[in-house]
Design an enzyme around this catalytic site. Structure first.
Site, mmCIF file in Angstrom:
data_model
loop_
_atom_site.group_PDB
_atom_site.id
_atom_site.type_symbol
_atom_site.label_atom_id
_atom_site.label_comp_id
_atom_site.label_asym_id
_atom_site.label_seq_id
_atom_site.Cartn_x
_atom_site.Cartn_y
_atom_site.Cartn_z
ATOM 1 N N ASP A 27 -1.410 -10.596 5.068
ATOM 2 C CA ASP A 27 -2.704 -9.981 4.735
ATOM 3 C C ASP A 27 -3.426 -9.551 6.024
ATOM 4 O OD1 ASP A 27 -4.878 -8.972 3.439
ATOM 5 O OD2 ASP A 27 -5.722 -10.902 2.851
ATOM 6 N N ASN B 245 -6.432 0.358 0.249
ATOM 7 C CA ASN B 245 -7.896 0.470 0.427
ATOM 8 C C ASN B 245 -8.255 1.161 1.744
ATOM 9 O OD1 ASN B 245 -6.930 -1.847 1.756
ATOM 10 N ND2 ASN B 245 -8.863 -2.934 1.593
ATOM 11 N N PHE C 182 -3.323 -1.311 7.257
ATOM 12 C CA PHE C 182 -3.231 -0.598 8.541
ATOM 13 C C PHE C 182 -4.290 0.510 8.670
ATOM 14 C CE2 PHE C 182 1.468 -1.794 9.745
ATOM 15 C CZ PHE C 182 1.051 -3.077 10.038
ATOM 16 N N ARG C 183 -5.169 0.655 7.667
ATOM 17 C CA ARG C 183 -6.453 1.366 7.796
ATOM 18 C C ARG C 183 -6.392 2.875 7.939
ATOM 19 N NH1 ARG C 183 -8.806 -2.945 5.726
ATOM 20 N NH2 ARG C 183 -9.380 -4.579 7.175
HETATM 21 O O1 DOR Z 1 -10.602 -10.397 3.444
HETATM 22 C C1 DOR Z 1 -10.050 -9.384 3.011
HETATM 23 N N1 DOR Z 1 -10.007 -8.240 3.725
HETATM 24 N N2 DOR Z 1 -9.509 -9.411 1.782
HETATM 25 C C2 DOR Z 1 -9.088 -8.288 1.195
HETATM 26 O O2 DOR Z 1 -8.643 -8.368 0.084
HETATM 27 C C3 DOR Z 1 -9.203 -6.986 1.848
HETATM 28 C C4 DOR Z 1 -9.190 -7.171 3.297
HETATM 29 C C5 DOR Z 1 -9.566 -5.907 4.056
HETATM 30 O O3 DOR Z 1 -9.020 -4.854 3.712
HETATM 31 O O4 DOR Z 1 -10.357 -5.989 4.970
#
Ligand code: DOR
Length: 444
Positions: free
Chosen positions: A304, A96, A65-66
């Protein structure tokens, strides 16, 4: 008549651990307090669900969710709006962000941002690194933590533990199930020259099946040495399914709706929109994931959800970022597969709620049972709808399924007894609370 319940859901087909059947659900103070024939009782609100199915609230254990850091792509408000519009009642959000979620300060910051601002319940993954390995035993037990997540191959963000010693240090210091993005960084670096400028179809050539398999074999070997439970996120290859079936004592695994639905043939039409890590691969891998799912090897389906805005996705490959939106479409896409006979509704329930409950040790969520939170997804299994970009609540504003007609649609999202989404509208705002886990309860 005195009101016994706050809410009764009547006449739905309930699909649960003990099969499917018509039962009413009585809710009080956010919990399920009765199941059965409640026709002689009263409630503040009675909802007639004739013709609908009710399943345990869907738990999406992998979303990005950034926030903080990339709020132009998504934030905790918009991401969770997309979740509840898609029938999802709880999400586990990935570390991340910027800064990464690698300390108690960053974790607490996310929980404070999320409480009563997110529309669904939530937990956060903490990023495991070489630097914080010694603290992970404490971090993984903080309230609001889903567990530790490790990137063994580099993807979006700068979290990376590419060596066996780093992975070993993390697994030695953890007791809960640790989740992994499993791609072998050394092989990724060696093969970088195989990326072809402007040709995203070269993505699965670069990040080939051995990139995933090598890493997964290394990881299982280390986990067996340390005796730690592990969870493989977004498994994408036939070879890993064949390998992991022999390690079910230790390793659980997730597949995504996009690896089950798309294949490398779709790059021609969808281009970098379907660029992700690990990649969308040749159709035989997709078939193997389905077989793994049908044979019970797969434990959970996670979306994901990894939003990037169109302007970013439209950069020429490989400058285009990897990630596909998905939290709002996990139910429509998978219910469409149910309707075409690829999985049963019982298997859908196992993969979207019982599975997360079982493998992550979630307290009071993931079953329709007395004493459990009243988290419910209401489904119209026969409804035909078209998925469109216009309906996407994510800030990214796009879905790879734009224009796809599906059968089966989430029409209600109930979280701890609150009707949050009904018929495509958000009707209760911002009541999100941290998900509790057996291993983070104060006495454990
Ligand atoms: O394609 C992906 N995008 N795989 C990941 O593991 C991280 C994700 C992202 O955070 O954009």
């Amino acid at each position: 008549m005195p009101q016994i319940f706050d809410m009764i859901l009547k006449n739905a087909m309930i699909v649960n651990h003990n099969g499917a059947g018509k039962r009413d659900i009585g809710i009080r103070n956010g919990r399920i307090v009765a199941l059965g024939d409640l026709s002689r009782t009263s409630a503040g609100e009675v909802i007639n669900c004739s013709g609908l199915h009710i399943v345990p609230g869907m738990i999406d254990s992998q979303v990005h969710f950034r926030e903080p850091g990339f709020e132009h792509k998504e934030d905790l408000d918009t991401g969770s709006r997309a979740a509840v519009l898609g029938g999802v009642t709880a999400v586990f959000e990935m570390p991340n962000t910027t800064p990464s979620t690698t300390s108690s300060e960053m974790l607490i910051d996310k929980v404070i941002r999320a409480r009563h601002r997110m529309h669904c319940d939530f937990a956060f993954w903490v990023g495991g690194t070489r630097e914080n390995a010694h603290e992970l035993g404490e971090l993984e037990r903080l309230s609001g933590v889903a567990g530790i997540k490790v990137f063994m191959g580099s993807s979006t963000g700068d979290l990376l533990v590419d060596d066996d010693a780093g992975v070993r240090a993390i697994l030695r210091n953890t007791r809960r199930r640790v989740a992994f993005h499993s791609e072998d960084e050394i092989r990724l670096v060696e093969r970088q020259h195989l990326r072809i400028e402007n040709d995203v179809a070269s993505h699965p050539v670069w990040r080939d099946d051995l990139v995933s398999l090598k890493s997964t074999e290394r990881l299982v070997g280390i986990a067996r040495e340390t005796g730690t439970r592990i969870h493989l996120l977004h498994v994408s290859t036939a070879e890993e399914i064949a390998f992991l079936k022999d390690h079910k004592d230790l390793a659980t695994l997730e597949v995504t709706p996009h690896h089950l639905t798309l294949s490398a043939d779709d790059y021609a039409l969808l281009g970098t929109l379907i660029q992700m890590n690990p990649p969308i691969r040749a159709a035989h891998h997709r078939n193997a994931l389905w077989l793994g799912l049908q044979q019970g090897i797969v434990d959970v389906i996670g979306s994901d959800h990894a939003p990037h805005i169109l302007e970013e996705k439209q950069k020429p490959y490989p400058a285009s970022p990897s990630g596909i939106t998905g939290v709002q479409t996990i139910a429509p896409i998978m219910l469409d597969h149910v309707n075409s006979g690829r999985l049963t509704l019982e298997a859908f329930v196992d993969l979207t709620s019982h599975g997360p409950n079982r493998i992550f040790g979630i307290s009071r969520k993931g079953r329709i049972a007395v004493g459990y939170d009243a988290d419910l997804t209401v489904i119209d299994l026969k409804r035909r709808e078209t998925i469109t970009n216009a309906a996407v609540a994510s800030k990214a504003g796009w879905t790879p399924y734009d224009g796809r007609m599906v059968t089966g649609w989430p029409v209600g999202t109930i979280i701890r007894g609150h009707r949050v989404m009904w018929e495509g509208e958000i009707v209760t705002l911002s009541k999100g609370e941290p998900v509790e886990f057996i291993e983070t309860l104060p006495h454990c």
